[in-house]
Design an enzyme around this catalytic site. Structure first.
Site, mmCIF file in Angstrom:
data_model
loop_
_atom_site.group_PDB
_atom_site.id
_atom_site.type_symbol
_atom_site.label_atom_id
_atom_site.label_comp_id
_atom_site.label_asym_id
_atom_site.label_seq_id
_atom_site.Cartn_x
_atom_site.Cartn_y
_atom_site.Cartn_z
ATOM 1 N N TRP A 102 42.100 34.688 42.406
ATOM 2 C CA TRP A 102 43.096 34.731 41.328
ATOM 3 C C TRP A 102 43.989 33.497 41.320
ATOM 4 C CZ3 TRP A 102 41.829 37.319 37.424
ATOM 5 C CH2 TRP A 102 41.213 38.575 37.523
ATOM 6 N N ASP A 173 52.264 35.373 41.455
ATOM 7 C CA ASP A 173 51.425 36.363 40.778
ATOM 8 C C ASP A 173 51.374 37.592 41.686
ATOM 9 O OD1 ASP A 173 49.474 37.977 39.747
ATOM 10 O OD2 ASP A 173 47.867 36.478 39.802
ATOM 11 N N LYS A 197 47.447 47.628 38.318
ATOM 12 C CA LYS A 197 47.273 47.942 39.737
ATOM 13 C C LYS A 197 48.392 48.864 40.225
ATOM 14 C CE LYS A 197 44.353 44.386 39.278
ATOM 15 N NZ LYS A 197 44.389 43.008 38.807
HETATM 16 C C1 LIG Z 1 43.997 41.785 38.237
HETATM 17 C C2 LIG Z 1 44.657 40.515 38.542
HETATM 18 C C3 LIG Z 1 44.835 39.504 37.578
HETATM 19 C C4 LIG Z 1 44.252 39.581 36.194
HETATM 20 O O1 LIG Z 1 44.761 40.577 35.428
HETATM 21 P P1 LIG Z 1 44.246 40.800 33.929
HETATM 22 O O2 LIG Z 1 45.188 41.818 33.424
HETATM 23 O O3 LIG Z 1 42.813 41.255 34.010
HETATM 24 O O4 LIG Z 1 44.346 39.506 33.209
HETATM 25 C C5 LIG Z 1 45.518 38.366 37.943
HETATM 26 N N1 LIG Z 1 46.003 38.205 39.184
HETATM 27 C C6 LIG Z 1 45.850 39.151 40.138
HETATM 28 C C7 LIG Z 1 46.416 38.934 41.503
HETATM 29 C C8 LIG Z 1 45.172 40.328 39.844
HETATM 30 O O5 LIG Z 1 45.036 41.268 40.795
#
Ligand SMILES: *Cc1c(COP(=O)(O)O)cnc(C)c1O
Length: 361
Positions: A102, A173, A197
């Site tokens: 990511w 993030d 999540k």
């Molecule tokens: C799931 C995730 C994303 C992407 O999320 P989307 O909603 O599919 O764009 C980005 N960064 C992390 C750390 C993630 O777990």
């Protein structure tokens, strides 16, 4: 529902009491004869939901008053674009720590809008995946921000140190770790999370940004991604994802009801150590992340014999242990044990693993 444990990495399991409450309110919300999904975002009733959700999130994370909380569209990846567009000029550098897939994706997207530069990547220590902090000398003081991902959902690599940033705003993030433990928000310039999540349904992203970072957006920034506009309009510049916002609010209330993030962190630590102890106690299973960088949210593990992988997944499914197949880029297994996963789910998985090993080990 009761005998199923869903280990999906995302969209992931939501707390059972939240799902029950949402079901009860689904078609007749607050005795209004309508669903929360069907009412105006500018109406009094929804505004109350929206404001309460923000307040509860502020309480949970002790968010200082000089930070804005934004409820936006586009999930985690939407922010991969929104961050460089809002925080940097095209000729400015953004610094990146890359500890997995990511944070790598975030650099590629930022590079469309600024001069993105990787200053530290994950390596190995004692033959296991490891992420060390960057050297202070690698932090360019003129950089617009330093981006990192403290919990890599796919790779299962996490760290709890914060880089020494020399005054460069830190941008995290936190899609797969937000609300899993208390945080000192004041150390960050901003942080963001896709909701699916630990917060609620997919599509929503939550942004927590210091006021001093507003007002810098590139002119080409799409209006719906502009933090300053979003802040000015209380995240209602256009129609927000109202149902997701409502559901996120229920999740925040559930977190408060169980005792907030200190209690959540305690539960998450117990769940993670239960699973890692089972993996470490056996030669049949292994995790290839250094103990100091193991994620408490996403636990990848491999079987000694990869030929048994699909049998493991099938037999687990048959016992109600769902979505354990590892990410296609990593293989093996992955158990995502976010906030909503009860300890019982982890102990059920650990018992299954022991039995599977007895049968095939
Ligand atoms: C799931 C995730 C994303 C992407 O999320 P989307 O909603 O599919 O764009 C980005 N960064 C992390 C750390 C993630 O777990």
């Amino acid at each position: 529902m009761s005998n199923v444990y869903n280990f999906s990495a995302g969209p992931a399991k939501l707390p059972e009491p939240v799902m029950q409450q949402a079901r009860e309110q689904f078609v007749d919300w607050n005795a209004s004869g309508t669903s929360v999904m069907e009412v105006s975002h500018r109406g009094h009733d929804f505004i109350q939901v929206a404001e309460q959700a923000e307040q509860d999130l502020r309480d949970l994370l002790a968010i200082p008053a000089d930070y804005k909380v934004l409820f936006m569209h586009g999930g985690g990846r939407g922010q991969f674009a929104a961050v460089p567009l809002n925080l940097s000029r095209p000729d400015q550098t953004s610094l990146h720590l890359v500890s997995g897939s990511w944070s790598k994706g975030a650099v590629a997207e930022a590079a469309k809008y600024n001069q993105a530069r990787v200053i530290k990547q994950a390596g190995t220590k004692d033959g296991l995946a490891f992420m060390a902090p960057p050297a202070a000398a690698d932090i360019d003081k003129d950089a617009a921000y330093l981006h990192f991902c403290p919990n890599e959902t796919v790779d299962g690599i996490a760290y709890d140190w914060l880089p020494e940033a020399n005054g460069v705003p830190l941008v995290a993030d936190m899609s797969s770790t937000i609300l899993s433990q208390p945080l000192d928000i004041s150390r960050y310039g901003m942080l963001y999370a896709g909701a699916q999540k630990n917060i609620g349904p997919s599509g929503l992203s939550v942004v927590i940004v210091h006021e001093s970072l507003l007002g810098k957006a590139q002119t080409a920034t799409p209006s719906i991604f502009d933090y300053t506009l979003a802040a000015k309009h209380d995240s209602m510049y256009n129609t927000p994802p109202t149902f997701s916002w409502y559901l996120a609010g229920l999740v925040f209330q559930w977190l408060k009801s169980i005792g907030g993030l200190t209690e959540m962190a305690r539960r998450n630590a117990t769940k993670a150590s239960t699973l890692y102890n089972a993996i470490d106690a056996s030669d049949f299973y292994r995790n290839q992340i250094h103990p100091r960088c193991r994620s408490k949210m996403n636990v990848p593990f491999q079987l000694a014999d990869a030929a048994l992988d699909s049998r493991f997944v099938q037999e687990a499914e048959a016992q109600g242990l769902k979505a354990l197949k590892g990410h296609r880029s990593v293989g093996g297994m992955r158990a995502s044990i976010y906030n909503a996963m009860p300890l019982e789910g982890v102990t059920a998985l650990v018992s299954f693993m022991a039995e599977f090993e007895r049968k095939y080990g």
